[in-house]
Design a protein around this motif. Structure first.
Motif, PDB file in Angstrom:
ATOM      1  N   SER A 146      -0.965  -3.786   8.286  1.00  0.00           N
ATOM      2  CA  SER A 146       0.081  -2.898   7.770  1.00  0.00           C
ATOM      3  C   SER A 146      -0.141  -2.573   6.299  1.00  0.00           C
ATOM      4  CB  SER A 146       1.455  -3.541   7.968  1.00  0.00           C
ATOM      5  OG  SER A 146       1.739  -3.721   9.335  1.00  0.00           O
ATOM      6  N   PHE A 147      -0.525  -3.574   5.514  1.00  0.00           N
ATOM      7  CA  PHE A 147      -0.828  -3.318   4.095  1.00  0.00           C
ATOM      8  C   PHE A 147      -2.052  -2.419   3.953  1.00  0.00           C
ATOM      9  CE2 PHE A 147       1.795  -7.072   2.720  1.00  0.00           C
ATOM     10  CZ  PHE A 147       2.553  -6.392   1.769  1.00  0.00           C
ATOM     11  N   THR A 148      -3.001  -2.535   4.879  1.00  0.00           N
ATOM     12  CA  THR A 148      -4.155  -1.643   4.846  1.00  0.00           C
ATOM     13  C   THR A 148      -3.721  -0.196   5.030  1.00  0.00           C
ATOM     14  OG1 THR A 148      -5.634  -3.358   5.717  1.00  0.00           O
ATOM     15  CG2 THR A 148      -6.356  -1.077   5.948  1.00  0.00           C
ATOM     16  N   ALA A 149      -2.815   0.032   5.976  1.00  0.00           N
ATOM     17  CA  ALA A 149      -2.304   1.389   6.194  1.00  0.00           C
ATOM     18  C   ALA A 149      -1.553   1.890   4.965  1.00  0.00           C
ATOM     19  CB  ALA A 149      -1.392   1.406   7.422  1.00  0.00           C
ATOM     20  N   GLN A 150      -0.638   1.073   4.448  1.00  0.00           N
ATOM     21  CA  GLN A 150       0.180   1.489   3.305  1.00  0.00           C
ATOM     22  C   GLN A 150      -0.661   1.771   2.068  1.00  0.00           C
ATOM     23  OE1 GLN A 150       0.922  -1.318   0.774  1.00  0.00           O
ATOM     24  NE2 GLN A 150       1.505   0.307  -0.626  1.00  0.00           N
ATOM     25  N   ALA A 151      -1.534   0.831   1.719  1.00  0.00           N
ATOM     26  CA  ALA A 151      -2.328   0.987   0.499  1.00  0.00           C
ATOM     27  C   ALA A 151      -3.326   2.132   0.621  1.00  0.00           C
ATOM     28  CB  ALA A 151      -3.056  -0.321   0.186  1.00  0.00           C
ATOM     29  N   SER A 152      -3.940   2.269   1.791  1.00  0.00           N
ATOM     30  CA  SER A 152      -4.919   3.338   1.983  1.00  0.00           C
ATOM     31  C   SER A 152      -4.263   4.706   1.900  1.00  0.00           C
ATOM     32  CB  SER A 152      -5.622   3.167   3.337  1.00  0.00           C
ATOM     33  OG  SER A 152      -6.343   1.950   3.370  1.00  0.00           O
ATOM     34  N   VAL A 153      -3.075   4.837   2.475  1.00  0.00           N
ATOM     35  CA  VAL A 153      -2.360   6.110   2.387  1.00  0.00           C
ATOM     36  C   VAL A 153      -1.990   6.422   0.939  1.00  0.00           C
ATOM     37  CG1 VAL A 153      -0.187   7.278   2.937  1.00  0.00           C
ATOM     38  CG2 VAL A 153      -1.497   6.154   4.744  1.00  0.00           C
ATOM     39  N   GLU A 154      -1.479   5.431   0.213  1.00  0.00           N
ATOM     40  CA  GLU A 154      -1.125   5.683  -1.189  1.00  0.00           C
ATOM     41  C   GLU A 154      -2.343   6.123  -1.988  1.00  0.00           C
ATOM     42  OE1 GLU A 154       1.058   2.594  -3.137  1.00  0.00           O
ATOM     43  OE2 GLU A 154       2.936   3.182  -2.166  1.00  0.00           O
ATOM     44  N   GLU A 155      -3.491   5.512  -1.759  1.00  0.00           N
ATOM     45  CA  GLU A 155      -4.689   5.923  -2.496  1.00  0.00           C
ATOM     46  C   GLU A 155      -5.135   7.318  -2.085  1.00  0.00           C
ATOM     47  OE1 GLU A 155      -5.650   4.407  -5.138  1.00  0.00           O
ATOM     48  OE2 GLU A 155      -4.039   2.998  -4.673  1.00  0.00           O
ATOM     49  N   PHE A 156      -5.059   7.637  -0.811  1.00  0.00           N
ATOM     50  CA  PHE A 156      -5.413   8.980  -0.361  1.00  0.00           C
ATOM     51  C   PHE A 156      -4.484  10.030  -0.974  1.00  0.00           C
ATOM     52  CE2 PHE A 156      -4.376  12.292   2.879  1.00  0.00           C
ATOM     53  CZ  PHE A 156      -5.522  13.057   2.709  1.00  0.00           C
ATOM     54  N   VAL A 157      -3.184   9.732  -0.977  1.00  0.00           N
ATOM     55  CA  VAL A 157      -2.208  10.705  -1.474  1.00  0.00           C
ATOM     56  C   VAL A 157      -2.319  10.883  -2.984  1.00  0.00           C
ATOM     57  CG1 VAL A 157       0.266  11.127  -1.806  1.00  0.00           C
ATOM     58  CG2 VAL A 157      -0.600  10.351   0.415  1.00  0.00           C
ATOM     59  N   HIS A 224      -6.494  -2.128  -3.459  1.00  0.00           N
ATOM     60  CA  HIS A 224      -5.036  -2.024  -3.345  1.00  0.00           C
ATOM     61  C   HIS A 224      -4.539  -2.846  -2.156  1.00  0.00           C
ATOM     62  CE1 HIS A 224      -1.454   1.003  -3.896  1.00  0.00           C
ATOM     63  NE2 HIS A 224      -1.033  -0.237  -3.719  1.00  0.00           N
ATOM     64  N   THR A 225      -5.292  -2.806  -1.046  1.00  0.00           N
ATOM     65  CA  THR A 225      -4.930  -3.599   0.135  1.00  0.00           C
ATOM     66  C   THR A 225      -4.939  -5.090  -0.180  1.00  0.00           C
ATOM     67  OG1 THR A 225      -5.818  -1.930   1.662  1.00  0.00           O
ATOM     68  CG2 THR A 225      -5.579  -4.177   2.499  1.00  0.00           C
ATOM     69  N   GLY A 226      -6.036  -5.562  -0.774  1.00  0.00           N
ATOM     70  CA  GLY A 226      -6.147  -6.985  -1.086  1.00  0.00           C
ATOM     71  C   GLY A 226      -5.103  -7.450  -2.073  1.00  0.00           C
ATOM     72  N   TRP A 227      -4.853  -6.637  -3.086  1.00  0.00           N
ATOM     73  CA  TRP A 227      -3.849  -6.966  -4.101  1.00  0.00           C
ATOM     74  C   TRP A 227      -2.472  -7.121  -3.469  1.00  0.00           C
ATOM     75  CZ3 TRP A 227      -3.617  -7.787  -9.432  1.00  0.00           C
ATOM     76  CH2 TRP A 227      -2.355  -7.627 -10.029  1.00  0.00           C
ATOM     77  N   ASN A 228      -2.057  -6.123  -2.691  1.00  0.00           N
ATOM     78  CA  ASN A 228      -0.720  -6.156  -2.090  1.00  0.00           C
ATOM     79  C   ASN A 228      -0.581  -7.264  -1.055  1.00  0.00           C
ATOM     80  OD1 ASN A 228       0.153  -4.028  -3.633  1.00  0.00           O
ATOM     81  ND2 ASN A 228       0.328  -2.564  -1.958  1.00  0.00           N
ATOM     82  N   TRP A 229      -1.601  -7.399  -0.198  1.00  0.00           N
ATOM     83  CA  TRP A 229      -1.487  -8.369   0.889  1.00  0.00           C
ATOM     84  C   TRP A 229      -1.412  -9.809   0.369  1.00  0.00           C
ATOM     85  CZ3 TRP A 229      -5.168 -12.042   2.838  1.00  0.00           C
ATOM     86  CH2 TRP A 229      -4.768 -12.666   4.039  1.00  0.00           C
ATOM     87  N   LEU A 230      -2.310 -10.182  -0.526  1.00  0.00           N
ATOM     88  CA  LEU A 230      -2.269 -11.553  -1.033  1.00  0.00           C
ATOM     89  C   LEU A 230      -1.011 -11.783  -1.866  1.00  0.00           C
ATOM     90  CD1 LEU A 230      -3.719 -14.241  -1.052  1.00  0.00           C
ATOM     91  CD2 LEU A 230      -4.856 -13.555  -3.180  1.00  0.00           C
TER      92      LEU A 230
END
Length: 306
Positions: A146-157, A224-230
């Motif tokens: 879920s964090f992968t989806a959230q962080a990846s979308v934020e970076e894309f946007v 961003h994924t690693g930062w948020n998830w951990l």
């Protein structure tokens, strides 16, 4: 004179004026996320303030960011008429670059929490409490997705589409400032401490610098994924003011000392150590390249055009 980033591909459609692009971004985020937020609230997955309720609510809330990504993709594809590569989804060894970014994000979050603890902002509690609960470990694994989806979308946007759009119409400085202003605005809520707003702006500057340096967004998506998830599952502390409600994967950290040190209800992202780390990281990424230095993407990081 303006610049492009990621590719020199010309836009075949309409590119918004730089000053309008952040407002379009905010509009696209709102129309694609608010209906889902109201629906999730009616199901009890979010409370009236939009806070996820329990691990299931957290997973669904994060995964719902995909709707934002689809809205921005539609704008990119049918209004601006340019490719995903022109918004940073380009380059070789994409999965490898994502994993390297993921590892750096994990290391930076771990180092931040450890530094706060050494400085007296946290007291350590139980070690690896999540391993006593197979259900908790299952939720932690789902949260990684879920964090992968959230962080990846934020970076894309933000660092993909908005950053490249502003740069095409103006220049790099405007792209850094307007992208980070929009990102900060969308993370604002009443009562947000000023230090957290400054940190959010610095967070975006760091991510923009990473995207510009690497000439793609794959690495910063992983970071961003690693930062948020951990930050969310590793230490039983909030991430961006949100609590997953799960036991710590690594060690339970109990806040102690002043809020400016440990971040209080915002978690480690509200700490001055996080702000200092992001500023230092941004300066390193923005440091001019030595002649002949490669960014690993097989292309120059940006190109001037008239």
């Amino acid at each position: 004179m303006t610049q492009t980033i990621f590719t020199d591909e010309p836009a075949k459609g309409w590119i918004a004026p730089s000053i309008a692009a952040p407002f379009i971004c905010i509009f696209l985020v709102a129309i694609s996320s608010l209906p889902l937020d109201f629906w999730f609230e009616s199901l009890g997955l979010l409370d009236a303030k939009g806070t996820p309720q329990g691990p299931l609510g957290f997973c669904i809330f994060l995964a719902s960011f995909i709707s934002i990504g689809l809205a921005v993709f539609a704008w990119l594809r049918w209004i601006e008429k340019r490719s995903l590569a022109s918004a940073g989804l380009r380059g070789d060894l994409r999965f490898r670059r994502f994993l390297i970014g993921l590892a750096i994000g994990l290391a930076m979050m771990g180092a931040t929490v450890a530094t706060i603890a050494i400085a007296g902002g946290y007291r350590t509690g139980d070690l690896f409490p999540a391993f006593a609960s197979p259900a908790a470990l299952g939720w932690i694994g789902l949260l990684l997705a879920s964090f992968t989806a959230q962080a990846s979308v934020e970076e894309f946007v933000f660092r993909g589409w908005l950053f490249s759009t502003v740069m095409r119409r103006w220049n790099a400085v405007a792209a850094f400032v307007l992208t980070s202003a929009a990102f900060t605005f969308l993370h604002f809520s009443p009562g947000t401490p000023p230090l957290v707003l400054v940190m959010t702006f610095a967070f975006s500057i760091f991510a923009c610098a990473w995207a510009q340096r690497s000439n793609s967004i794959w690495g910063v998506m992983g970071w961003h994924t690693g930062w948020n998830w951990l930050g969310g599952v590793g230490f039983d502390v909030p991430i961006t003011g949100l609590d997953t409600g799960l036991p710590a994967l690594i060690v339970r950290m109990v806040p102690s000392g002043p809020v400016w040190l440990n971040g209080g209800a915002e978690g480690p992202e509200g700490s001055v150590f996080t702000l200092a780390l992001l500023i230092a990281g941004s300066l390193i990424l923005l440091w001019p390249r030595q002649q002949g230095e490669s960014d690993g993407s097989g292309a120059a990081p940006s190109h001037h055009r008239t």
